[in-house]
Enzyme design. Structure first.
Site, PDB file in Angstrom:
ATOM      1  N   LYS A   1      -3.842   9.029 -21.024  1.00 29.52           N
ATOM      2  CA  LYS A   1      -3.953   7.803 -21.824  1.00 29.52           C
ATOM      3  C   LYS A   1      -5.215   7.017 -21.453  1.00 29.52           C
ATOM      4  O   LYS A   1      -5.964   6.593 -22.318  1.00 29.52           O
ATOM      5  CB  LYS A   1      -2.722   6.903 -21.624  1.00 29.52           C
ATOM      6  CG  LYS A   1      -1.412   7.514 -22.071  1.00 29.52           C
ATOM      7  CD  LYS A   1      -0.259   6.525 -21.968  1.00 29.52           C
ATOM      8  CE  LYS A   1       0.036   6.058 -20.546  1.00 29.52           C
ATOM      9  NZ  LYS A   1       0.532   7.126 -19.644  1.00 29.52           N
TER      10      LYS A   1
ATOM     11  N   ARG B   1       6.528  -0.028 -22.173  1.00 27.31           N
ATOM     12  CA  ARG B   1       7.145   1.060 -21.428  1.00 27.31           C
ATOM     13  C   ARG B   1       8.669   0.985 -21.463  1.00 27.31           C
ATOM     14  O   ARG B   1       9.328   1.850 -20.889  1.00 27.31           O
ATOM     15  CB  ARG B   1       6.701   1.003 -19.973  1.00 27.31           C
ATOM     16  CG  ARG B   1       5.566   1.964 -19.619  1.00 27.31           C
ATOM     17  CD  ARG B   1       5.146   1.623 -18.205  1.00 27.31           C
ATOM     18  NE  ARG B   1       4.594   2.698 -17.441  1.00 27.31           N
ATOM     19  CZ  ARG B   1       3.287   2.845 -17.213  1.00 27.31           C
ATOM     20  NH1 ARG B   1       2.407   2.077 -17.783  1.00 27.31           N
ATOM     21  NH2 ARG B   1       2.876   3.803 -16.407  1.00 27.31           N
TER      22      ARG B   1
ATOM     23  N   ARG C   1      -5.844  13.672  -9.203  1.00 28.01           N
ATOM     24  CA  ARG C   1      -6.574  12.551  -9.817  1.00 28.01           C
ATOM     25  C   ARG C   1      -7.245  11.675  -8.763  1.00 28.01           C
ATOM     26  O   ARG C   1      -6.687  11.413  -7.706  1.00 28.01           O
ATOM     27  CB  ARG C   1      -5.599  11.705 -10.634  1.00 28.01           C
ATOM     28  CG  ARG C   1      -6.262  10.481 -11.229  1.00 28.01           C
ATOM     29  CD  ARG C   1      -5.546   9.977 -12.415  1.00 28.01           C
ATOM     30  NE  ARG C   1      -4.329   9.252 -12.054  1.00 28.01           N
ATOM     31  CZ  ARG C   1      -3.563   8.651 -12.963  1.00 28.01           C
ATOM     32  NH1 ARG C   1      -3.856   8.717 -14.244  1.00 28.01           N
ATOM     33  NH2 ARG C   1      -2.486   8.013 -12.585  1.00 28.01           N
TER      34      ARG C   1
ATOM     35  N   ARG D   1      -4.895   6.966  -5.838  1.00 30.01           N
ATOM     36  CA  ARG D   1      -3.932   5.877  -5.948  1.00 30.01           C
ATOM     37  C   ARG D   1      -2.697   6.186  -5.102  1.00 30.01           C
ATOM     38  O   ARG D   1      -2.272   7.328  -5.026  1.00 30.01           O
ATOM     39  CB  ARG D   1      -3.508   5.710  -7.419  1.00 30.01           C
ATOM     40  CG  ARG D   1      -4.531   4.988  -8.248  1.00 30.01           C
ATOM     41  CD  ARG D   1      -4.261   5.081  -9.731  1.00 30.01           C
ATOM     42  NE  ARG D   1      -2.858   4.958 -10.130  1.00 30.01           N
ATOM     43  CZ  ARG D   1      -2.453   4.927 -11.398  1.00 30.01           C
ATOM     44  NH1 ARG D   1      -3.337   4.998 -12.383  1.00 30.01           N
ATOM     45  NH2 ARG D   1      -1.175   4.835 -11.690  1.00 30.01           N
TER      46      ARG D   1
ATOM     47  N   ARG E   1       7.819   8.523 -10.790  1.00 31.08           N
ATOM     48  CA  ARG E   1       7.245   7.983 -12.027  1.00 31.08           C
ATOM     49  C   ARG E   1       7.663   8.818 -13.239  1.00 31.08           C
ATOM     50  O   ARG E   1       7.902   8.277 -14.318  1.00 31.08           O
ATOM     51  CB  ARG E   1       5.718   7.935 -11.925  1.00 31.08           C
ATOM     52  CG  ARG E   1       5.249   6.838 -10.991  1.00 31.08           C
ATOM     53  CD  ARG E   1       3.833   7.075 -10.538  1.00 31.08           C
ATOM     54  NE  ARG E   1       2.862   6.907 -11.601  1.00 31.08           N
ATOM     55  CZ  ARG E   1       1.649   7.451 -11.587  1.00 31.08           C
ATOM     56  NH1 ARG E   1       1.272   8.213 -10.571  1.00 31.08           N
ATOM     57  NH2 ARG E   1       0.817   7.225 -12.564  1.00 31.08           N
TER      58      ARG E   1
HETATM   59  P1  AMP Z   1      -0.271   3.192 -14.896  1.00 26.60           P
HETATM   60  O1  AMP Z   1      -1.629   2.933 -14.355  1.00 26.60           O
HETATM   61  O2  AMP Z   1      -0.181   2.885 -16.370  1.00 26.60           O
HETATM   62  O3  AMP Z   1       0.242   4.562 -14.552  1.00 26.60           O
HETATM   63  O4  AMP Z   1       0.716   2.135 -14.186  1.00 26.60           O
HETATM   64  C1  AMP Z   1       0.917   2.152 -12.793  1.00 26.60           C
HETATM   65  C2  AMP Z   1       2.179   1.398 -12.414  1.00 26.60           C
HETATM   66  O5  AMP Z   1       2.067   0.034 -12.846  1.00 26.60           O
HETATM   67  C3  AMP Z   1       3.456   1.899 -13.066  1.00 26.60           C
HETATM   68  O6  AMP Z   1       4.032   2.999 -12.371  1.00 26.60           O
HETATM   69  C4  AMP Z   1       4.335   0.648 -13.018  1.00 26.60           C
HETATM   70  O7  AMP Z   1       4.856   0.404 -11.724  1.00 26.60           O
HETATM   71  C5  AMP Z   1       3.330  -0.458 -13.303  1.00 26.60           C
HETATM   72  N1  AMP Z   1       3.213  -0.705 -14.764  1.00 26.60           N
HETATM   73  C6  AMP Z   1       2.134  -0.479 -15.572  1.00 26.60           C
HETATM   74  N2  AMP Z   1       2.391  -0.804 -16.847  1.00 26.60           N
HETATM   75  C7  AMP Z   1       3.679  -1.242 -16.865  1.00 26.60           C
HETATM   76  C8  AMP Z   1       4.559  -1.718 -17.874  1.00 26.60           C
HETATM   77  N3  AMP Z   1       4.186  -1.786 -19.169  1.00 26.60           N
HETATM   78  N4  AMP Z   1       5.826  -2.081 -17.506  1.00 26.60           N
HETATM   79  C9  AMP Z   1       6.229  -2.025 -16.237  1.00 26.60           C
HETATM   80  N5  AMP Z   1       5.471  -1.575 -15.237  1.00 26.60           N
HETATM   81  C10 AMP Z   1       4.206  -1.196 -15.527  1.00 26.60           C
END
Ligand code: AMP
Length: 213
Positions: free
Chosen positions: A13, A88, A127, A160, A171
């Site tokens: 994404k 989400r 990554r 990360r 996740r």
């Molecule tokens: P990402 O970089 O999109 O993979 O997000 C990393 C982490 O941030 C996720 O595993 C969640 O803990 C938190 N996070 C990001 N976006 C959301 C969202 N829309 N709702 C809840 N938690 C989020």
């Protein structure tokens, strides 16, 4: 144009969003990036979010909904935006519909990037991310010219905390339980545009372009 990029962690994404930004000239709104910024800044919200993020759980809906609501009021979002990693949960999707309706707006397309689980794990475990500009790399599939250094800004590349094996598994579980139902949610509303996310970055980008055309 107002877009949502939906898909499991590791589907690409963020990578596709960065390419779409160039193509469409609308900003990428990544809740993950914004939360990591808050963690880096050490704000109270960031400190609270970090515990959820490190264990692969979702940050509470009211926190992310608040962040997005504030962000889409900014002038650069007037002609559209691309949501990456939001919504989400069904509650977040409802909140988004409501906040857009208040302004007489609606989402145009939900691009759902599909990749199988083995491939997701391979992608996430290799990554690397730039600490400075957040550009994504992969040790095998998309390595930087110089190991550990961002091609674009010279920033340091790091892994990360949530790209480690245990967190990856958590996740993916979280995605299945809480985010996957959004596929049906948007399908019912006639907004879902499924895209095969396998193969090279440029191939996937080509498929997304076709969908938007
Ligand atoms: P990402 O970089 O999109 O993979 O997000 C990393 C982490 O941030 C996720 O595993 C969640 O803990 C938190 N996070 C990001 N976006 C959301 C969202 N829309 N709702 C809840 N938690 C989020």
């Amino acid at each position: 144009m107002k877009l949502i990029l939906l898909g499991p962690p590791g589907a690409g994404k963020g990578t596709q969003a960065k390419m779409l930004v160039q193509e469409l000239g609308i900003p990428q709104i990544s809740t993950g990036d914004m939360l990591r910024e808050a963690v880096k800044a050490g704000s109270p919200m960031g400190m609270k979010a970090k515990t959820y993020m490190d264990s692969g759980e979702l940050v509470p809906d009211e926190v992310v909904v608040g962040i997005v609501e504030e962000r889409i009021q900014q002038p650069d979002c007037a002609d559209g935006f691309m949501l990456d990693g939001f919504p989400r949960t069904t509650a977040q999707a409802d909140a988004l519909t409501e906040m857009l309706e208040k302004k007489g707006l609606a989402i145009d397309h939900v691009i759902c990037i599909q990749v199988d689980n083995d491939e997701l794990i391979r992608r996430l475990s290799g990554r690397r991310t730039c600490r400075n500009c957040m550009a994504p790399y992969h040790v095998e599939f998309n390595p930087p010219q110089k190991e550990g250094v961002c091609d674009k800004c010279g920033g340091e590349l790091y892994q990360r905390d949530d790209d480690r094996e245990e967190a990856i598994r958590a996740r993916l579980k979280t995605y299945d339980a809480q985010t996957r139902p959004l596929i049906e949610y948007y399908e019912q509303r006639g907004l879902l545009r499924p895209v095969d996310g396998s193969g090279r970055v440029e191939e996937v980008f080509g498929r997304i372009r076709q969908v938007l055309r």
